[in-house]
Enzyme design. Structure first.
Site, short mmCIF file in Angstrom:
data_model
loop_
_atom_site.label_atom_id
_atom_site.label_comp_id
_atom_site.label_asym_id
_atom_site.label_seq_id
_atom_site.Cartn_x
_atom_site.Cartn_y
_atom_site.Cartn_z
N ASN A 88 -0.04 -3.52 -6.33
CA ASN A 88 -0.44 -3.51 -4.77
C ASN A 88 -0.13 -5.23 -4.75
O ASN A 88 -0.66 -5.21 -2.75
CB ASN A 88 -1.49 -3.07 -4.51
N LYS B 5 3.52 0.91 -4.52
CA LYS B 5 3.50 0.32 -4.75
C LYS B 5 4.05 0.43 -6.60
O LYS B 5 4.16 -0.59 -6.93
CB LYS B 5 1.98 0.67 -5.52
N GLY C 179 -0.44 5.09 -7.52
CA GLY C 179 -0.52 4.07 -6.89
C GLY C 179 -1.77 3.40 -7.84
O GLY C 179 -2.23 3.04 -8.68
N PRO D 124 2.33 16.77 -13.50
CA PRO D 124 1.55 16.94 -14.43
C PRO D 124 2.49 15.73 -15.13
O PRO D 124 2.64 14.76 -16.60
CB PRO D 124 0.35 17.20 -15.43
N THR E 78 0.54 -1.28 0.25
CA THR E 78 -0.05 -0.08 0.26
C THR E 78 0.80 0.99 -0.40
O THR E 78 2.15 0.83 -0.46
CB THR E 78 -1.10 0.08 1.28
P1 NAP Z 1 0.35 6.59 -3.58
O1 NAP Z 1 0.33 5.78 -4.66
O2 NAP Z 1 1.63 7.43 -2.36
O3 NAP Z 1 0.11 8.18 -4.27
C1 NAP Z 1 -0.96 8.96 -4.23
C2 NAP Z 1 -0.97 10.21 -5.15
O4 NAP Z 1 -1.76 10.88 -3.84
C3 NAP Z 1 0.60 10.44 -5.17
O5 NAP Z 1 1.26 10.10 -6.08
C4 NAP Z 1 -0.36 12.17 -5.40
O6 NAP Z 1 -0.36 12.30 -6.80
C5 NAP Z 1 -0.79 12.45 -4.76
N1 NAP Z 1 -1.54 13.02 -4.19
C6 NAP Z 1 -0.31 12.94 -2.50
N2 NAP Z 1 -0.67 13.87 -1.79
C7 NAP Z 1 -1.08 15.01 -1.92
C8 NAP Z 1 -1.58 16.40 -1.66
N3 NAP Z 1 -1.01 17.12 -0.69
N4 NAP Z 1 -1.89 16.79 -3.11
C9 NAP Z 1 -2.28 16.56 -4.06
N5 NAP Z 1 -2.17 15.19 -4.24
C10 NAP Z 1 -1.73 14.57 -3.36
O7 NAP Z 1 -0.53 6.08 -2.64
P2 NAP Z 1 -1.92 5.44 -2.98
O8 NAP Z 1 -1.50 3.64 -2.84
O9 NAP Z 1 -1.96 5.37 -4.24
O10 NAP Z 1 -3.52 5.44 -2.25
C11 NAP Z 1 -3.40 6.91 -2.35
C12 NAP Z 1 -5.34 6.54 -1.28
O11 NAP Z 1 -6.17 5.76 -2.24
C13 NAP Z 1 -4.59 6.23 -0.32
O12 NAP Z 1 -5.99 7.39 0.92
C14 NAP Z 1 -5.35 5.19 0.10
O13 NAP Z 1 -5.18 5.07 1.63
C15 NAP Z 1 -6.10 4.67 -1.07
N6 NAP Z 1 -6.66 3.52 -1.40
C16 NAP Z 1 -7.29 2.33 -1.37
C17 NAP Z 1 -7.98 1.23 -1.80
C18 NAP Z 1 -9.06 0.52 -1.24
O14 NAP Z 1 -9.36 -0.89 -1.44
N7 NAP Z 1 -9.71 1.20 -0.15
C19 NAP Z 1 -6.58 0.47 -2.85
C20 NAP Z 1 -5.95 1.76 -2.79
C21 NAP Z 1 -5.64 2.72 -1.98
P3 NAP Z 1 0.72 13.42 -7.70
O15 NAP Z 1 2.52 13.41 -6.81
O16 NAP Z 1 0.44 13.02 -8.75
O17 NAP Z 1 -0.22 15.27 -7.42
#
Ligand code: NAP
Length: 290
Positions: free
Chosen positions: A97, A76, A146, A169, A72
């Site tokens: 994941n 990822k 991810g 972007p 997570t």
């Molecule tokens: P990640 O790989 O760390 O990606 C998060 C993305 O959010 C970053 O790449 C960034 O995009 C953006 N971000 C982070 N901080 C930000 C900020 N302050 N302002 C604007 N954009 C911001 O994390 P992830 O694994 O994709 O997870 C993202 C969320 O989805 C988490 O809350 C996670 O718990 C949730 N999730 C839930 C499930 C589920 O099964 N329900 C599954 C997966 C993830 P940029 O760098 O491009 O701006």
């Protein structure tokens, strides 16, 4: 995906959850419910791994400390880079994941976030924007991490246009095959959001414990024609999702996706037929009915 594994019983699997932080995760509850309901007993171990220790965690996995892993935030993309082979969604997304350790210590990376997201939309019934008789729906995904990429990859063949929104972007475009990617201040964003059917919140903004945060998207751009999904499930309803609901949008939190991505992951670790067992256990025991 065919992963050679013979030495361990399906019911005796040790699975790590790599993430940082991990306080928000409720995956452990899903596997506890599976065991309570008489399904395979998964020794599911949350392992908080800071980014600088991720390579060492992969080596521990290869060495056999675990049979597989869930991955997570924020690992990822590195999980996909560390795998010896990737399933098609993980390859397109550049994000995994799920890691499955084969008996020869090779690691196969998979992305069940995307398929889990799509399956979770079924809980919306007639409001599911992907239902077979619905017109092609365009989607906006907030974030380019991810989960955003996994969802984009899974949506690519099922919807009209898919647009990601990122703070960087240009970098996001070069790092993934998902495009186009708009910046938060791009003047095309308002129209893109207003014209979309599906808006997916895939940043950690609003996740516990920072529950007052929200992505910088004006709620007045949202309305009753939108389906808004926030991937966060802790809190159950984020500030962003509450604002979308107040604007008349159909809303869904991240819980159905969590259950579905776990069911798909379980099938990769423990074999066909175990995914439905997990779904049944969660439904029967009422896990997630907060
Ligand atoms: P990640 O790989 O760390 O990606 C998060 C993305 O959010 C970053 O790449 C960034 O995009 C953006 N971000 C982070 N901080 C930000 C900020 N302050 N302002 C604007 N954009 C911001 O994390 P992830 O694994 O994709 O997870 C993202 C969320 O989805 C988490 O809350 C996670 O718990 C949730 N999730 C839930 C499930 C589920 O099964 N329900 C599954 C997966 C993830 P940029 O760098 O491009 O701006």
């Amino acid at each position: 995906m065919n992963v050679a594994r013979s030495s361990r019983e399906r019911s005796d699997l040790r699975i790590a959850l790599f993430g940082h932080p991990l306080g928000h995760s409720r995956s452990t509850e899903l596997f506890a419910a599976l065991a309570t309901a008489g399904g395979p007993r998964i020794d599911y171990q949350p392992v908080d791994i800071a980014p600088q220790r991720f390579a060492a965690a992969i080596e521990r996995l290869r060495a056999g400390e675990w049979d597989g892993a869930n991955v997570t935030i924020p690992h990822k993309r590195r999980a996909a880079e560390s795998a010896d082979a990737l399933d098609p969604i993980a390859a397109t997304a550049g994000a995994a994941n799920v890691l499955v350790r084969a008996d020869d210590a090779t690691l196969v990376g998979a992305n069940t976030d995307g398929p889990g997201f799509v399956a979770g939309l079924n809980t919306l019934g007639d409001d599911n924007p992907l239902r077979e008789d619905a017109p092609a729906a365009s989607a906006v995904i907030l974030g380019s991490g991810g989960a955003a990429r996994g969802v984009a990859a899974a949506l690519a063949s099922r919807t009209g246009r898919v647009v990601l929104v990122s703070r960087n972007p240009d970098q996001a475009v070069s790092a993934s095959r998902c495009r186009p990617v708009l910046g938060w201040n791009d003047r095309r964003l308002e129209r893109t959001v207003r014209e979309a059917r599906l808006v997916v919140q895939a940043t950690p903004l609003g996740m516990a414990p920072r529950v007052t945060e929200a992505p910088p998207l004006p709620p007045q751009w949202l309305g009753p024609h939108h389906v808004v999904v926030d991937l966060i499930y802790a809190p159950w309803e984020t500030v962003f999702l509450a604002a979308a609901r107040a604007r008349g949008a159909v809303v869904l939190n991240g819980w159905p996706m969590l259950v579905e991505q776990a069911a798909f992951a379980l099938e990769l670790w423990a074999g066909a037929g175990t995914g439905p067992q997990l779904r049944d256990a969660v439904a029967r025991l009422g896990v997630g009915n907060d």
